[in-house]
Scaffold this motif. Structure first.
Motif, short mmCIF file in Angstrom:
data_model
loop_
_atom_site.label_atom_id
_atom_site.label_comp_id
_atom_site.label_asym_id
_atom_site.label_seq_id
_atom_site.Cartn_x
_atom_site.Cartn_y
_atom_site.Cartn_z
N THR A 217 -10.24 0.95 6.76
CA THR A 217 -9.79 1.87 5.72
C THR A 217 -9.35 3.18 6.35
N LEU A 218 -8.28 3.74 5.82
CA LEU A 218 -7.76 5.02 6.30
C LEU A 218 -7.64 5.98 5.14
N PRO A 219 -7.82 7.28 5.38
CA PRO A 219 -7.71 8.25 4.28
C PRO A 219 -6.27 8.42 3.81
N ILE A 220 -6.13 8.70 2.53
CA ILE A 220 -4.82 9.00 1.94
C ILE A 220 -4.84 10.46 1.49
N GLY A 221 -3.85 11.22 1.90
CA GLY A 221 -3.76 12.61 1.47
C GLY A 221 -3.45 12.68 -0.01
N ARG A 222 -4.05 13.62 -0.72
CA ARG A 222 -3.83 13.72 -2.17
C ARG A 222 -2.37 13.90 -2.52
N SER A 223 -1.64 14.63 -1.70
CA SER A 223 -0.22 14.88 -1.99
C SER A 223 0.64 13.64 -1.75
N ARG A 224 0.08 12.64 -1.09
CA ARG A 224 0.86 11.45 -0.75
C ARG A 224 0.46 10.23 -1.58
N TYR A 225 -0.56 10.39 -2.42
CA TYR A 225 -1.08 9.26 -3.18
C TYR A 225 -0.04 8.66 -4.13
N LYS A 226 0.62 9.48 -4.93
CA LYS A 226 1.55 8.97 -5.93
C LYS A 226 2.71 8.22 -5.30
N GLU A 227 3.26 8.77 -4.23
CA GLU A 227 4.39 8.11 -3.57
C GLU A 227 3.97 6.80 -2.95
N LEU A 228 2.77 6.78 -2.34
CA LEU A 228 2.28 5.56 -1.74
C LEU A 228 2.01 4.50 -2.81
N LYS A 229 1.43 4.91 -3.93
CA LYS A 229 1.18 3.99 -5.02
C LYS A 229 2.46 3.36 -5.53
N ARG A 230 3.51 4.18 -5.66
CA ARG A 230 4.80 3.70 -6.13
C ARG A 230 5.38 2.64 -5.19
N LYS A 231 5.23 2.88 -3.89
CA LYS A 231 5.81 1.97 -2.90
C LYS A 231 5.01 0.67 -2.76
N MET A 232 3.76 0.70 -3.20
CA MET A 232 2.93 -0.49 -3.06
C MET A 232 2.90 -1.36 -4.33
N ILE A 233 3.59 -0.90 -5.35
CA ILE A 233 3.63 -1.70 -6.60
C ILE A 233 4.46 -2.98 -6.38
#
Length: 233
Positions: A217-233
């Motif tokens: 597991t690796l940490p996700i920066g709060r500012s990068r969460y939404k973009e990462l979530k969008r790309k992983m859908i």
């Protein structure tokens, strides 16, 4: 302040590259060094630090492509300036920042130099190998074997799928410019291949982590969460 090296055997062209480079960076140049052979260039780089290398691929019959592996393993960005356009695709697979075909003008060279300070990825996106220096030798690592990259100051730590780790002389920010679009910045210290991502874990207190397919597991920066979530859908 930029320290720049030009490896070009034609004095007229070398001076033209120097003039255009000075026009682009203006007062932000500390030094520009010109070498007319690969050996002189290699010797200089071994003893001095540079930020940008502008390299021709054919120097008095010497094949610049032969030493490209060791060049792209350095801490600096490499820009090819060459008439050998058939080598462009191969050059990008090794991780050059740009390939400027001869003949060129100020606009085209400036486009390449602008990428040095840009956060955008190279338009080619065809990098297939990462060259790392170890014990005086250069080793080529396939990009597809890289699980993630961790920032380590001016260096980067490469974590491979086989469990091994390698140290790269380029910073994570520089590698981010070169690596394919499948690599995503998920944290100020981590650059991950999304092909290896399993799912996002949401923890109490709005803390986010990324579970990898290998169980890490690796940490996700709060500012990068939404973009990462969008790309992983």
């Amino acid at each position: 302040m930029m320290k720049i090296m030009i490896i070009e055997d034609e004095a007229r062209i070398a001076k033209r590259i120097e003039r255009m480079t000075r026009n682009f960076f203006e007062q932000n140049i500390l030094a520009i060094t010109i070498c007319d052979s690969l050996q002189k260039g290699l010797t200089y780089i071994e003893k001095n630090t540079i930020d940008i290398l502008l390299l021709d691929l054919n120097l008095n019959g010497e094949n610049g492509f032969e030493i490209l592996k060791s060049m792209v393993a350095g801490s600096f960005h490499t820009i090819i300036v060459s008439a050998y356009t058939d080598k462009a695709i191969d050059a990008f697979t090794y991780g050059v920042l740009d390939f400027v075909p001869k003949p060129f003008d100020q606009t085209r060279l400036s486009m390449a130099l602008r990428r040095v300070t840009s956060v955008e990825k190279t338009t080619a996106g065809t990098m297939k190998y990462l060259a790392v220096k170890k014990a005086g030798h250069t080793r080529m690592i396939a990009v597809k074997d890289v699980l993630y990259v961790k920032g380590a100051g001016i260096y980067s730590e490469l974590y491979l799928q086989n469990g091994q780790q390698e140290l790269h002389d380029k910073s994570m920010e520089m590698l981010e410019q070169l690596l394919p679009g499948s690599f995503e910045r998920i944290h100020k210290s981590y650059l991950i291949s999304l092909d290896q991502a399993e799912k996002i874990i949401i923890r109490p207190g709005s803390s986010y982590s990324l579970l990898l397919k290998n169980g890490e597991t690796l940490p996700i920066g709060r500012s990068r969460y939404k973009e990462l979530k969008r790309k992983m859908i």
